[in-house]
Design a protein around this motif. Structure first.
Motif, short mmCIF file in Angstrom:
data_model
loop_
_atom_site.label_atom_id
_atom_site.label_comp_id
_atom_site.label_asym_id
_atom_site.label_seq_id
_atom_site.Cartn_x
_atom_site.Cartn_y
_atom_site.Cartn_z
N MET A 103 19.06 -4.62 -5.17
CA MET A 103 17.91 -3.73 -4.98
C MET A 103 16.67 -4.42 -5.52
O MET A 103 16.74 -5.36 -6.31
N THR A 104 15.53 -3.94 -5.05
CA THR A 104 14.24 -4.46 -5.51
C THR A 104 13.39 -3.29 -5.97
O THR A 104 13.27 -2.29 -5.27
N ILE A 105 12.82 -3.41 -7.16
CA ILE A 105 11.89 -2.41 -7.67
C ILE A 105 10.55 -3.09 -7.91
O ILE A 105 10.48 -4.30 -8.16
N GLY A 106 9.48 -2.33 -7.82
CA GLY A 106 8.17 -2.93 -8.01
C GLY A 106 7.11 -1.89 -8.31
O GLY A 106 7.32 -0.68 -8.17
N ALA A 107 5.98 -2.38 -8.75
CA ALA A 107 4.83 -1.53 -9.06
C ALA A 107 3.56 -2.28 -8.70
O ALA A 107 3.53 -3.51 -8.68
N GLU A 108 2.52 -1.50 -8.42
CA GLU A 108 1.26 -2.11 -8.01
C GLU A 108 0.07 -1.28 -8.47
O GLU A 108 0.15 -0.05 -8.54
N TYR A 109 -1.01 -1.96 -8.82
CA TYR A 109 -2.26 -1.30 -9.20
C TYR A 109 -3.37 -1.85 -8.33
O TYR A 109 -3.47 -3.07 -8.12
N PHE A 110 -4.20 -0.96 -7.79
CA PHE A 110 -5.30 -1.35 -6.92
C PHE A 110 -6.60 -0.78 -7.47
O PHE A 110 -6.72 0.43 -7.67
N TYR A 111 -7.58 -1.66 -7.74
CA TYR A 111 -8.91 -1.23 -8.16
C TYR A 111 -9.89 -1.47 -7.03
O TYR A 111 -9.98 -2.59 -6.50
N ASN A 112 -10.63 -0.44 -6.65
CA ASN A 112 -11.50 -0.48 -5.49
C ASN A 112 -12.90 -0.02 -5.90
O ASN A 112 -13.17 1.18 -6.00
N GLN A 113 -13.80 -0.97 -6.13
CA GLN A 113 -15.15 -0.61 -6.57
C GLN A 113 -15.97 0.05 -5.47
O GLN A 113 -17.02 0.62 -5.73
N LEU A 114 -15.47 0.02 -4.24
CA LEU A 114 -16.12 0.72 -3.14
C LEU A 114 -15.66 2.17 -3.03
O LEU A 114 -16.14 2.92 -2.19
N GLY A 115 -14.70 2.56 -3.88
CA GLY A 115 -14.20 3.93 -3.87
C GLY A 115 -14.95 4.81 -4.85
O GLY A 115 -15.90 4.38 -5.52
N TYR A 116 -14.49 6.05 -4.96
CA TYR A 116 -15.17 7.06 -5.78
C TYR A 116 -14.31 7.48 -6.96
O TYR A 116 -13.09 7.46 -6.89
N LYS A 117 -15.00 7.93 -8.02
CA LYS A 117 -14.31 8.32 -9.24
C LYS A 117 -13.85 9.78 -9.21
O LYS A 117 -13.06 10.19 -10.05
N SER A 118 -14.35 10.59 -8.27
CA SER A 118 -14.03 12.01 -8.25
C SER A 118 -13.71 12.48 -6.85
O SER A 118 -14.16 11.90 -5.85
N ARG A 119 -12.94 13.56 -6.75
CA ARG A 119 -12.57 14.12 -5.45
C ARG A 119 -13.78 14.74 -4.74
O ARG A 119 -13.82 14.80 -3.52
N TYR A 135 -9.19 4.35 1.46
CA TYR A 135 -10.20 3.65 0.68
C TYR A 135 -11.11 4.61 -0.06
O TYR A 135 -12.20 4.26 -0.48
N LEU A 136 -10.68 5.85 -0.27
CA LEU A 136 -11.54 6.85 -0.88
C LEU A 136 -11.67 6.68 -2.38
O LEU A 136 -12.74 6.82 -2.95
N GLY A 137 -10.55 6.44 -3.07
CA GLY A 137 -10.54 6.42 -4.52
C GLY A 137 -10.90 5.08 -5.12
O GLY A 137 -10.89 4.05 -4.46
N GLU A 138 -11.18 5.11 -6.41
CA GLU A 138 -11.51 3.88 -7.14
C GLU A 138 -10.25 3.21 -7.69
O GLU A 138 -10.20 1.98 -7.78
N GLN A 139 -9.22 4.01 -8.04
CA GLN A 139 -8.03 3.43 -8.64
C GLN A 139 -6.76 4.03 -8.00
O GLN A 139 -6.70 5.24 -7.76
N TYR A 140 -5.78 3.15 -7.76
CA TYR A 140 -4.51 3.57 -7.18
C TYR A 140 -3.36 2.97 -7.98
O TYR A 140 -3.46 1.84 -8.48
N LEU A 141 -2.26 3.73 -8.08
CA LEU A 141 -1.01 3.24 -8.65
C LEU A 141 0.10 3.46 -7.63
O LEU A 141 0.07 4.43 -6.86
N ALA A 142 1.07 2.57 -7.61
CA ALA A 142 2.18 2.72 -6.67
C ALA A 142 3.46 2.14 -7.27
O ALA A 142 3.42 1.29 -8.15
N ALA A 143 4.59 2.62 -6.77
CA ALA A 143 5.90 2.10 -7.19
C ALA A 143 6.86 2.23 -6.02
O ALA A 143 6.67 3.08 -5.14
N TYR A 144 7.87 1.38 -6.00
CA TYR A 144 8.84 1.45 -4.91
C TYR A 144 10.22 0.99 -5.37
O TYR A 144 10.38 0.27 -6.36
N LEU A 145 11.23 1.44 -4.62
CA LEU A 145 12.62 1.02 -4.79
C LEU A 145 13.17 0.74 -3.40
O LEU A 145 13.13 1.60 -2.52
N ARG A 146 13.69 -0.46 -3.20
CA ARG A 146 14.21 -0.86 -1.88
C ARG A 146 15.69 -1.17 -2.01
O ARG A 146 16.11 -1.96 -2.87
#
Length: 245
Positions: A103-119, A135-146
């Motif tokens: 199996m493969t597990i992973g995590a990812e962080y994305f910072y997007n200065q073109l996104g917004y800090k609030s909904r 591309y709406l938000g400024e920060q994203y977190l993700a995780a997966y299991l394959r």
């Protein structure tokens, strides 16, 4: 470096893959982009970084507050002469859980200065048709299991993913299954579910802003505003057949 998949196919690689697709369009849109990609291994763990600096984004950016009671609206901000940063960092680890299965597990962080800090600013940018989903938000977190070919299921791959927009606190959970029916013919099944009040992954027009969108949607040529009034989608199920020749 990033596995290329269609949008929303997988969570953790989603943002990175979409960035790669966008990069190929930079010249057509007249943007200037400088990118630095790094990848390495730290023992059994794969580590990767993608960094991009973008100048002259082809859209309007907003800042400030959205308050209809005080008639305060976000103000346009000119980004034509500014460099904005987008960066992705990811970790991946593969291991055997039986003698013949891995199996493969992973995590990812994305910072997007073109996104917004609030909904609220995310919503206003969509309302003005100056933003798009993913591309709406400024920060994203993700995780997966394959899980490829688990146990005795030799023609099936399972993928469990979670993608969270930290800026508006919405999350997209997804389970997908790729099944090889015969050689050259695959069936892909998926189920996704969103969590959160309202935002990118659980989008709906808040009641306090609904009249604003309804007025705009009544104007000819404002199809974008009309689309925002569609019912909120909480869960999605899909099936796709893929034939290879």
């Amino acid at each position: 470096f990033f596995k290329q998949k269609t949008a929303y196919e997988i969570g953790v690689r989603l943002v990175g893959s979409e960035m790669c697709i966008r990069d190929s369009m930079q010249a057509k849109l007249g943007k200037q982009r400088i990118g630095i990609d790094l990848s390495s291994a730290l023992g059994p763990i794969d580590i990767g970084f993608e960094n991009a600096f973008i100048k002259r984004p082809n859209r309007t950016y907003y800042e400030g507050k959205l308050d209809l009671e005080t008639r305060e609206l976000p103000q346009e901000k000119n980004l034509q002469s500014l460099w904005r940063y987008q960066g992705v960092a990811n970790l991946g680890y593969s291991f055997n859980y039986t003698d013949s299965d891995s199996m493969t597990i992973g995590a990812e962080y994305f910072y997007n200065q073109l996104g917004y800090k609030s909904r609220e600013l995310e919503f206003y940018a969509l309302y003005q048709q100056e933003a798009e989903f993913l591309y709406l938000g400024e920060q994203y977190l993700a995780a997966y299991l394959r899980l490829p070919n688990p146990f005795s299921f030799n023609n099936v791959t399972w993928l469990f993913t979670a993608l969270r927009n930290q800026s508006d606190e919405t999350t997209l959970l997804r389970i997908s299954n790729s099944w090889s029916i015969i050689q050259g013919l695959n069936a892909d099944l998926f189920y996704s579910h969103c969590l959160g009040e309202y935002g990118e992954f659980c989008f709906s027009v808040p009641e306090e802003y609904r009249s604003l969108v309804e007025v705009a949607a009544a104007v000819p040529g404002q199809e974008g505003a009309a689309r925002l009034l569609q019912p909120q989608t909480i869960s999605t199920f899909g099936v796709r057949l893929v034939a290879e020749f």
